[in-house]
Enzyme design. Structure first.
Site, PDB file in Angstrom:
ATOM      1  N   GLN A  31      19.823 -20.486  -8.668  1.00  0.00           N
ATOM      2  CA  GLN A  31      18.779 -20.551  -7.651  1.00  0.00           C
ATOM      3  C   GLN A  31      19.346 -21.006  -6.306  1.00  0.00           C
ATOM      4  O   GLN A  31      20.482 -21.449  -6.207  1.00  0.00           O
ATOM      5  CB  GLN A  31      17.684 -21.525  -8.100  1.00  0.00           C
ATOM      6  N   GLU A 106      19.453 -30.797 -17.589  1.00  0.00           N
ATOM      7  CA  GLU A 106      19.180 -29.999 -16.380  1.00  0.00           C
ATOM      8  C   GLU A 106      20.117 -28.800 -16.402  1.00  0.00           C
ATOM      9  O   GLU A 106      21.318 -28.946 -16.614  1.00  0.00           O
ATOM     10  CB  GLU A 106      19.409 -30.892 -15.149  1.00  0.00           C
ATOM     11  N   ASP A 157       9.977 -31.394 -16.984  1.00  0.00           N
ATOM     12  CA  ASP A 157       9.907 -31.671 -15.544  1.00  0.00           C
ATOM     13  C   ASP A 157      10.465 -30.451 -14.812  1.00  0.00           C
ATOM     14  O   ASP A 157      11.520 -30.502 -14.196  1.00  0.00           O
ATOM     15  CB  ASP A 157      10.749 -32.932 -15.277  1.00  0.00           C
ATOM     16  N   ASP A 160       8.045 -24.127 -11.007  1.00  0.00           N
ATOM     17  CA  ASP A 160       6.957 -23.199 -11.346  1.00  0.00           C
ATOM     18  C   ASP A 160       7.447 -22.174 -12.379  1.00  0.00           C
ATOM     19  O   ASP A 160       8.649 -21.945 -12.502  1.00  0.00           O
ATOM     20  CB  ASP A 160       6.495 -22.434 -10.088  1.00  0.00           C
TER      21      ASP A 160
HETATM   22  N1  AG3 Z   1       8.554 -30.121 -10.470  1.00  0.00           N
HETATM   23  C1  AG3 Z   1       7.304 -29.479 -10.118  1.00  0.00           C
HETATM   24  C2  AG3 Z   1       7.406 -28.709  -8.866  1.00  0.00           C
HETATM   25  C3  AG3 Z   1       6.374 -27.662  -8.706  1.00  0.00           C
HETATM   26  C4  AG3 Z   1       6.115 -27.459  -7.269  1.00  0.00           C
HETATM   27  N2  AG3 Z   1       5.632 -26.151  -6.985  1.00  0.00           N
HETATM   28  C5  AG3 Z   1       5.589 -25.631  -5.762  1.00  0.00           C
HETATM   29  N3  AG3 Z   1       5.947 -26.319  -4.738  1.00  0.00           N
HETATM   30  N4  AG3 Z   1       5.153 -24.420  -5.608  1.00  0.00           N
HETATM   31  C6  AG3 Z   1       9.117 -31.055  -9.581  1.00  0.00           C
HETATM   32  C7  AG3 Z   1      10.320 -31.701 -10.126  1.00  0.00           C
HETATM   33  C8  AG3 Z   1      10.413 -33.100  -9.707  1.00  0.00           C
HETATM   34  N5  AG3 Z   1      11.264 -33.870 -10.532  1.00  0.00           N
END
Ligand code: AG3
Length: 281
Positions: A31, A106, A157, A160
């Site tokens: 990414q 991760e 965690d 999207d």
């Molecule tokens: N995880 C969820 C992020 C989703 C945000 N979506 C968006 N901005 N469209 C965040 C990870 C934090 N540890």
């Protein structure tokens, strides 16, 4: 010159944040990662252009993905975080002295590396100095496939359900999480915005309910995420987040939290009707 970054939240709406400089911009094999300085929200990390965390409001997300499960499970000792390479969830987990080991899995080492470099307030516990924390750079799916009956709590965690995280929202993945948990284990998965993501939520909750007997959605207000109205799926084999909530342990916690508290623990599970309708079959 004014530099404003916009993340589109729908085809016709977005959030626009004034930035002052770019600290890092690069691509991993998975990414695009950007870290920028903003005027209102401190440093902000984006993956493929989507806001993942900002220094100013990350406490809300990270307190809420961690503390409701840790104050519900009576004896949490071993926790797995899938995703979360910024380290914010691990930081909150480490506030619980009874946790013996937290594993961070991760997929993208660049996220870990750049969080340690640019987001030290989140990454403070993943810099290799805490013996209670183990880092694995691996695909979450591959990792849990190799682990059974091992964790008290697993936190998903993720970003999207597009790009590298798609697989983390499927029924087959939740099945693997279920097997990697002990008999009384709990999974918390971030579950998008009830306001903008009704269809996605239907799908997520259908998939989780096919696997876990107890599934409850709870909410948090996160200003920089789409609509500001965000949610988590409390998914559990045995413990219920309200009837098994250890109220006394939450009240006597020996750390300060800025969003989570013992009343909000209960309140977060009270949903507006439209949100409840997203997840009832
Ligand atoms: N995880 C969820 C992020 C989703 C945000 N979506 C968006 N901005 N469209 C965040 C990870 C934090 N540890």
């Amino acid at each position: 010159m004014d530099l404003w970054y916009t993340e589109k939240h729908s085809d016709n709406v977005g959030i626009t944040i004034k930035t002052s400089k770019s600290l890092f911009s690069g691509n991993s094999e998975f990414q695009q990662l950007d870290i920028v300085e903003t005027l209102e929200f401190g440093r902000m990390m984006l993956l493929d252009g989507l806001v993942m965390v900002t220094e100013r409001d990350e406490f809300i997300y990270h307190e809420m993905i961690v503390h409701p499960a840790l104050f519900t499970h009576p004896r949490p000792k071993k926790i797995l975080v899938i995703g979360g390479g910024d380290g914010g969830s691990i930081r909150e987990i480490m506030k619980h002295p009874e946790i013996e080991l937290a594993v961070l899995c991760e997929i993208d080492s660049l996220v870990i590396e750049k969080s340690i470099e640019f987001l030290p307030s989140m990454a403070s516990e993943i810099d290799g100095n805490n013996p209670r924390v183990k880092l694995h750079v691996d695909d979450g799916l591959a990792y849990i496939r190799a682990h059974q009956n091992e964790f008290d709590i697993i936190l998903v965690d993720s970003t999207d359900p597009i790009g590298p995280a798609v697989g983390l929202f499927e029924e087959s993945f939740y099945q693997l999480v279920f097997s990697a948990l002990k008999d009384d284990g709990i999974m918390i998965a971030q579950s998008e915005s009830p306001f903008y993501h009704a269809e996605i939520q239907k799908n997520i909750y259908r998939n989780i309910r096919a696997v876990f007997p107890i599934v409850e959605m709870y909410q948090a207000f996160i200003p920089t995420y789409p609509s500001g109205f965000w949610s988590f799926a409390f998914s559990s084999k045995k413990y219920h987040p309200i009837t098994d909530f250890d109220h006394d342990r939450a009240v006597t916690r020996d750390f300060h939290s800025r969003y989570y508290n013992e009343n909000l623990h209960l309140g977060a599970f009270m949903l507006p009707t439209f949100a409840r309708e997203n997840i009832t079959e």
